[in-house]
Design an enzyme around this catalytic site. Structure first.
Site, PDB file in Angstrom:
ATOM      1  CG  ASP A   1      -0.267  -0.404   2.512  1.00 54.00           C
ATOM      2  OD1 ASP A   1       0.984  -0.389   2.553  1.00 54.00           O
ATOM      3  OD2 ASP A   1      -0.962  -0.737   3.478  1.00 54.00           O
TER       4      ASP A   1
ATOM      5  CG  ASN B   1      -8.759  -1.147  11.704  1.00 55.15           C
ATOM      6  OD1 ASN B   1      -7.795  -1.827  11.351  1.00 55.15           O
ATOM      7  ND2 ASN B   1      -9.201  -0.120  11.011  1.00 55.15           N
TER       8      ASN B   1
ATOM      9  CG  HIS C   1      -5.715  -2.048   8.650  1.00 58.27           C
ATOM     10  ND1 HIS C   1      -5.779  -0.698   8.943  1.00 58.27           N
ATOM     11  CD2 HIS C   1      -4.411  -2.386   8.870  1.00 58.27           C
ATOM     12  CE1 HIS C   1      -4.579  -0.269   9.299  1.00 58.27           C
ATOM     13  NE2 HIS C   1      -3.729  -1.271   9.267  1.00 58.27           N
TER      14      HIS C   1
ATOM     15  CD  GLU D   1      -8.505   1.087   7.390  1.00 58.41           C
ATOM     16  OE1 GLU D   1      -8.450   0.152   8.223  1.00 58.41           O
ATOM     17  OE2 GLU D   1      -7.793   2.109   7.492  1.00 58.41           O
TER      18      GLU D   1
HETATM   19  C1  F6R Z   1       1.455  -1.113   5.987  1.00 54.39           C
HETATM   20  C2  F6R Z   1       0.357  -2.058   6.178  1.00 54.39           C
HETATM   21  C3  F6R Z   1      -0.482  -1.968   7.393  1.00 54.39           C
HETATM   22  C4  F6R Z   1       0.336  -2.212   8.654  1.00 54.39           C
HETATM   23  C5  F6R Z   1      -0.552  -2.126   9.900  1.00 54.39           C
HETATM   24  C6  F6R Z   1       0.254  -2.314  11.176  1.00 54.39           C
HETATM   25  O1  F6R Z   1       2.106  -1.337   4.760  1.00 54.39           O
HETATM   26  O2  F6R Z   1       0.132  -2.880   5.341  1.00 54.39           O
HETATM   27  O3  F6R Z   1      -1.531  -2.901   7.310  1.00 54.39           O
HETATM   28  O4  F6R Z   1       0.917  -3.484   8.580  1.00 54.39           O
HETATM   29  O5  F6R Z   1      -1.186  -0.887   9.931  1.00 54.39           O
HETATM   30  O6  F6R Z   1       1.127  -1.245  11.312  1.00 54.39           O
HETATM   31  P1  F6R Z   1       2.217  -1.239  12.488  1.00 54.39           P
HETATM   32  O7  F6R Z   1       3.210  -2.287  12.148  1.00 54.39           O
HETATM   33  O8  F6R Z   1       2.815   0.144  12.418  1.00 54.39           O
HETATM   34  O9  F6R Z   1       1.496  -1.516  13.764  1.00 54.39           O
END
Ligand code: F6R
Length: 224
Positions: free
Chosen positions: A64, A125, A127, A132
């Site tokens: 992403d 959440n 995701h 989301e």
């Molecule tokens: C980012 C991504 C997100 C993160 C998730 C956890 O490329 O794909 O799904 O893996 O938001 O983020 P952290 O590791 O910062 O808790």
């Protein structure tokens, strides 16, 4: 098959997943990888850089990217340059972020014979990538609005909540599920509850990561 492994520390989480990536690209130098950003994989990237692997024939796709100036220090393009790309011999034209038209991005993945290994983090959440809650299980690469919870969680990387981009481009859940192997990393007590719900609860679009229960080659590694 789904396996869930509890590791004793963040260091062990990072080195375990780095070892999986190392094995993949050493045994299969033409590997196609999907890579995450965020706080969780930072240690894994550090371990990978220290391994001094040959990335010259590896192709990567990022999960992403925020819709923002890609030269901003918090863009995912800047993150990947800083933490991996500028510290390995990967070719710049071998690393891809989701791009428009999205059908061309999806075709690029399919045309490269698909993804061998996809590394994921998980949001509080539920995701994965920026899919989301409420995202369709069939979703493909597209523009999304970030959830209020995601914006709040990610404000720690920005000056304030108001500075966090509100939109991103993300691979879809369908795109991710096409990967041959998936590794999910989770770090910290704040991820334990959602990890449990996603891996052991109902498979529902309200918890995007729960779709992973339907994949036949998923490994989950977490530490608290
Ligand atoms: C980012 C991504 C997100 C993160 C998730 C956890 O490329 O794909 O799904 O893996 O938001 O983020 P952290 O590791 O910062 O808790």
């Amino acid at each position: 098959m789904k396996t869930i492994n509890k590791l004793s520390s963040y260091k062990e989480l990072s080195s375990t997943v780095a070892d999986i990536v190392e094995e993949q690209i050493t045994k299969h130098p033409l590997s196609k990888l999907v890579l995450p950003t965020g706080s969780t994989p930072l240690g894994m990237y550090e371990e990978l850089v220290n391994k001094k692997l040959d990335w010259s024939t590896v192709i990567t796709f990022n999960l992403d990217a925020y819709l923002m100036n890609i030269t901003h220090p918090q863009s995912y393009q800047s993150y990947m340059k800083k933490n991996l790309f500028d510290r390995t011999n990967i070719y710049p034209n071998h690393s891809h972020f989701p791009f428009r038209p999205f059908s061309a991005f999806e075709d690029k993945i399919v045309g490269s014979m698909g993804i061998d290994l996809c590394i994921l983090g998980i949001g509080t959440n539920g995701h994965i990538a920026f899919n989301e809650p409420g995202s369709s299980f069939d979703s493909r690469t597209r523009v999304v609005h970030l959830d209020e919870q995601t914006i709040k969680d990610n404000s720690r990387f920005f000056g304030s909540v108001d500075d966090v981009p509100t939109q991103a481009i993300t691979m879809g859940l369908g795109t991710i599920m096409d990967s041959k192997k998936i590794v999910l990393m989770a770090n910290g007590v704040n991820k334990l509850n959602i990890l449990n719900v996603a891996m052991n609860g109902e498979v529902t679009e309200d918890v995007p990561a729960s779709i992973l229960q339907r994949h036949d080659n998923v490994e989950v590694f977490y530490c608290d």
